[in-house]
Write an enzyme that holds these catalytic residues in place. Structure first.
Site, PDB file in Angstrom:
ATOM      1  CG  ASN A  14      34.666  49.872  41.980  1.00 41.93           C
ATOM      2  OD1 ASN A  14      35.799  49.657  41.579  1.00 41.93           O
ATOM      3  ND2 ASN A  14      33.756  48.923  42.052  1.00 41.93           N
ATOM      4  CB  CYS A  82      40.799  45.742  42.620  1.00 45.74           C
ATOM      5  SG  CYS A  82      39.318  46.746  42.859  1.00 45.74           S
ATOM      6  N   GLY A  83      41.987  48.564  40.838  1.00 46.40           N
ATOM      7  CA  GLY A  83      42.563  49.902  40.947  1.00 46.40           C
ATOM      8  C   GLY A  83      41.876  50.762  41.993  1.00 46.40           C
ATOM      9  CD  GLU A 202      34.507  46.365  38.102  1.00 47.23           C
ATOM     10  OE1 GLU A 202      35.010  45.383  38.687  1.00 47.23           O
ATOM     11  OE2 GLU A 202      34.428  47.504  38.611  1.00 47.23           O
ATOM     12  NE  ARG A 203      37.969  38.880  35.437  1.00 49.29           N
ATOM     13  CZ  ARG A 203      39.254  38.488  35.381  1.00 49.29           C
ATOM     14  NH1 ARG A 203      39.633  37.529  34.537  1.00 49.29           N
ATOM     15  NH2 ARG A 203      40.169  39.082  36.131  1.00 49.29           N
ATOM     16  CB  CYS A 211      36.277  49.665  36.431  1.00 46.11           C
ATOM     17  SG  CYS A 211      37.452  48.312  36.189  1.00 46.11           S
ATOM     18  N   GLY A 212      38.839  51.148  38.420  1.00 49.84           N
ATOM     19  CA  GLY A 212      40.136  51.822  38.353  1.00 49.84           C
ATOM     20  C   GLY A 212      41.050  51.251  37.275  1.00 49.84           C
ATOM     21  CB  THR A 213      42.094  47.799  36.379  1.00 47.38           C
ATOM     22  OG1 THR A 213      40.787  47.230  36.571  1.00 47.38           O
ATOM     23  CG2 THR A 213      42.993  47.461  37.553  1.00 47.38           C
TER      24      THR A 213
HETATM   25  N1  LIG Z   1      36.206  42.988  38.132  1.00 48.27           N
HETATM   26  C1  LIG Z   1      37.659  43.080  37.920  1.00 48.27           C
HETATM   27  C2  LIG Z   1      38.392  43.357  39.255  1.00 48.27           C
HETATM   28  C3  LIG Z   1      37.987  44.672  39.894  1.00 48.27           C
HETATM   29  C4  LIG Z   1      38.397  45.842  39.064  1.00 48.27           C
HETATM   30  C5  LIG Z   1      37.838  47.200  39.442  1.00 48.27           C
HETATM   31  N2  LIG Z   1      36.909  47.247  40.533  1.00 48.27           N
HETATM   32  C6  LIG Z   1      38.959  48.191  39.625  1.00 48.27           C
HETATM   33  O1  LIG Z   1      38.776  49.178  40.361  1.00 48.27           O
HETATM   34  O2  LIG Z   1      40.007  48.022  38.960  1.00 48.27           O
HETATM   35  C7  LIG Z   1      38.190  41.778  37.304  1.00 48.27           C
HETATM   36  O3  LIG Z   1      37.558  40.723  37.511  1.00 48.27           O
HETATM   37  O4  LIG Z   1      39.261  41.856  36.660  1.00 48.27           O
END
Ligand SMILES: N[C@H](CCC[C@H](N)C(=O)O)C(=O)O
Length: 270
Positions: A14, A82-83, A202-203, A211-213
């Site tokens: 990511n 963003c995690g 992902e949004r 996606c970490g979160t």
């Molecule tokens: N697209 C996510 C933010 C990035 C999350 C992702 N890249 C991660 O590593 O957590 C959102 O709009 O909430």
């Protein structure tokens, strides 16, 4: 034209464009972020990380001397957290000598405790994380019961037994009443004891390799589905690698890689 120094990095593939803007002088607009994240005309990335001192951030009421992670998705939209990004963000600031190995980083989801580990991984306390309302997600002619998880940013986590069959070039549909600001949608399948695999739409981006979160949301949902409340460590496999999510009392930590791959100068159009 404007020329900015940048770094490029990723966490389980990511990937992000990183700009250090200590004194908040650059004011990147939505078009700038889209340009920087464009994989043909710009540098390329799933998201944009700007490092700025928290004193410059309207609404931040914590320690003004913290580094603030100003995260934007590739489409230019803001997200609270963003995690994978915060791991890469911390790794870059540590490499530049701007932070030590143990640091608090300010985000739109509050301050996060971050440990830059000697083995190259980075550990983040992702708390607070809370379960939200359940809802329905539809995708590819199928309907899923989704568990809502708030990791600072929103997630709808769906269970499935066939990740490979999902065509995530098509956006899943979610309940806009539950997610008025949109949501990230994770599809999770069990692989074994405290071990799941995940894909994510992902949004503000689309499907990403990780996606970490989202991995925190996936482990939180899997734990709820299993009816578990004890401390435990979960492994979440994503197309770009694996992350370790550990539950210890109220704390939830995410540990994983953070890789810097390039530094350079980028010229932005006026
Ligand atoms: N697209 C996510 C933010 C990035 C999350 C992702 N890249 C991660 O590593 O957590 C959102 O709009 O909430």
């Amino acid at each position: 034209m404007r020329t900015w120094s940048f770094a490029k990095g990723h966490g389980t593939e990511n990937d992000f464009v990183i700009i250090v803007d200590r004194h908040d002088l650059l004011s990147p607009g939505t078009d700038d972020v889209r340009y920087l994240c464009d994989r043909r005309v710009g540098v390329g990335g799933d998201g944009f990380l700007r490092a700025v001192k928290a004193e410059h951030i309207d609404g931040w009421d914590g320690d003004p001397d913290l580094w603030f992670m100003d995260y934007r998705n590739a489409d230019g939209s803001l997200a609270e957290m963003c995690g994978n990004g915060i791991r890469v963000f911390a790794r870059h600031l540590a490499d530049e000598g701007l932070i030590g190995a143990e640091v608090s980083i300010a985000t739109r989801a509050g301050a996060k405790q971050v440990s830059v580990l000697s083995d190259g991984r980075v550990r983040v306390d992702m708390s607070p994380v809370r379960l939200m309302a359940e809802s329905r997600v539809t995708h590819g002619g199928c309907a899923y019961d989704a568990v809502g998880v708030d990791v600072g940013n929103p997630h709808a986590v769906c269970g499935t037994d066939d990740l490979e069959a999902l065509d995530l070039t098509i956006a899943p549909e979610f309940d806009a009443e539950v997610y008025p600001a949109g949501t990230n949608v994770e599809f999770v399948c069990g692989l074994g004891d405290h071990h799941v695999a995940m894909r994510v739409f992902e949004r503000g981006v689309g499907e990403t390799r990780s996606c970490g979160t989202g991995t925190v949301a996936a482990a939180t949902a899997a734990r709820a589905w299993a009816g578990e409340r004890d401390d435990a460590s979960w492994r979440v496999d994503v197309p770009g690698g694996s992350l370790e999510i550990a539950f210890h009392g109220d704390a939830i930590t995410m540990t994983g890689p953070a890789v810097l791959v390039a530094h350079g100068e980028v010229v932005l159009p006026d």
